[in-house]
Scaffold this active site. Sequence first.
Site, PDB file in Angstrom:
ATOM      1  N   TRP A  36       0.840  -1.204   0.000  1.00  0.00           N
ATOM      2  CA  TRP A  36       0.000   0.000   0.000  1.00  0.00           C
ATOM      3  C   TRP A  36       0.874   1.253   0.000  1.00  0.00           C
ATOM      4  CZ3 TRP A  36      -5.260   0.285   2.979  1.00  0.00           C
ATOM      5  CH2 TRP A  36      -6.074  -0.799   2.594  1.00  0.00           C
ATOM      6  N   LYS A 136      -9.551  -1.012   7.566  1.00  0.00           N
ATOM      7  CA  LYS A 136      -9.970  -2.421   7.504  1.00  0.00           C
ATOM      8  C   LYS A 136     -10.569  -2.819   8.840  1.00  0.00           C
ATOM      9  CE  LYS A 136      -6.883  -5.894   7.303  1.00  0.00           C
ATOM     10  NZ  LYS A 136      -5.909  -6.653   6.478  1.00  0.00           N
TER      11      LYS A 136
HETATM   12  N1  SAM Z   1      -1.043  -2.959   3.715  1.00  0.00           N
HETATM   13  C1  SAM Z   1       0.121  -3.841   3.851  1.00  0.00           C
HETATM   14  C2  SAM Z   1       0.714  -4.067   2.480  1.00  0.00           C
HETATM   15  O1  SAM Z   1       0.007  -3.854   1.496  1.00  0.00           O
HETATM   16  O2  SAM Z   1       1.889  -4.456   2.381  1.00  0.00           O
HETATM   17  C3  SAM Z   1      -0.256  -5.140   4.536  1.00  0.00           C
HETATM   18  C4  SAM Z   1      -0.658  -4.952   5.983  1.00  0.00           C
HETATM   19  S1  SAM Z   1      -0.884  -6.438   6.898  1.00  0.00           S
HETATM   20  C5  SAM Z   1      -2.412  -7.045   6.285  1.00  0.00           C
HETATM   21  C6  SAM Z   1      -1.312  -5.856   8.514  1.00  0.00           C
HETATM   22  C7  SAM Z   1      -0.159  -5.244   9.277  1.00  0.00           C
HETATM   23  O3  SAM Z   1      -0.649  -4.573  10.458  1.00  0.00           O
HETATM   24  C8  SAM Z   1       0.868  -6.261   9.771  1.00  0.00           C
HETATM   25  O4  SAM Z   1       2.083  -6.066   9.091  1.00  0.00           O
HETATM   26  C9  SAM Z   1       0.998  -5.948  11.267  1.00  0.00           C
HETATM   27  O5  SAM Z   1       2.319  -5.997  11.745  1.00  0.00           O
HETATM   28  C10 SAM Z   1       0.438  -4.525  11.346  1.00  0.00           C
HETATM   29  N2  SAM Z   1       0.037  -4.135  12.716  1.00  0.00           N
HETATM   30  C11 SAM Z   1      -0.763  -4.825  13.557  1.00  0.00           C
HETATM   31  N3  SAM Z   1      -0.842  -4.204  14.752  1.00  0.00           N
HETATM   32  C12 SAM Z   1      -0.075  -3.083  14.659  1.00  0.00           C
HETATM   33  C13 SAM Z   1       0.248  -2.036  15.573  1.00  0.00           C
HETATM   34  N4  SAM Z   1      -0.213  -2.039  16.838  1.00  0.00           N
HETATM   35  N5  SAM Z   1       1.051  -1.021  15.143  1.00  0.00           N
HETATM   36  C14 SAM Z   1       1.549  -1.038  13.884  1.00  0.00           C
HETATM   37  N6  SAM Z   1       1.279  -2.010  12.982  1.00  0.00           N
HETATM   38  C15 SAM Z   1       0.477  -3.019  13.350  1.00  0.00           C
END
Ligand code: SAM
Length: 188
Positions: A36, A136
Amino acid sequence: SYPARSVYKLKEMDKRFGLLKPGMKALDLGAAPGSWTLYAAERVGSKGIVVGVDLQETDTKFPEQVRFFVDDVFEPRAGFRNALEEVAPFDIVLSDMAPKTTGNKFTDQARSANLVEEALALVQACLINGGNFVVKIFMGPDADAYRRELMQHFRSVKTFKPKSSRSESKEIFYVGLGFKGGRGAQGA
Ligand code: SAM
């Protein structure tokens, strides 16, 4: 090419709602591995800025307009906090954040709810008046209440369901258009 397949969701929402434009400043929450962020960077171009944050590091090579931080949105450290302050107000906030699932439905739902609330807190702190928000959320008991909450802060709220793959079948996106709070043109 992009490091994750999930880029198609943002592309589709961008096409449908006209989210990203040259020169914009975008905040990307849960940005690793970086699809993204990369797509947003291409769309905002070299005069724009994308600030990305994730718990996880990525080895994706980003163009110059990207600033990526390894950090936790619940406990932001100085680097990310300062970047937010420097760059804000943002034109758009994107959140593709997802919690690590535990298998316990209630725990997972609670974690997901906390994440979307934190994303909204960041929106309130740094989105420009009139700006947009993509978030999301996992379908569940909290999703409707959250949508209603968004409706208080945005002129309209759209729901986007990506063509589902199995693991993602419960995820939907809310797209808040026209933030009614924040700093900006209307001096709100
Ligand atoms: N949009 C990304 C891409 O296109 O490459 C993919 C995102 S992935 C579905 C969800 C991400 O949310 C994970 O990498 C996870 O580490 C992150 N995440 C979850 N909790 C988080 C937090 N408290 N702070 C920062 N990132 C977080």
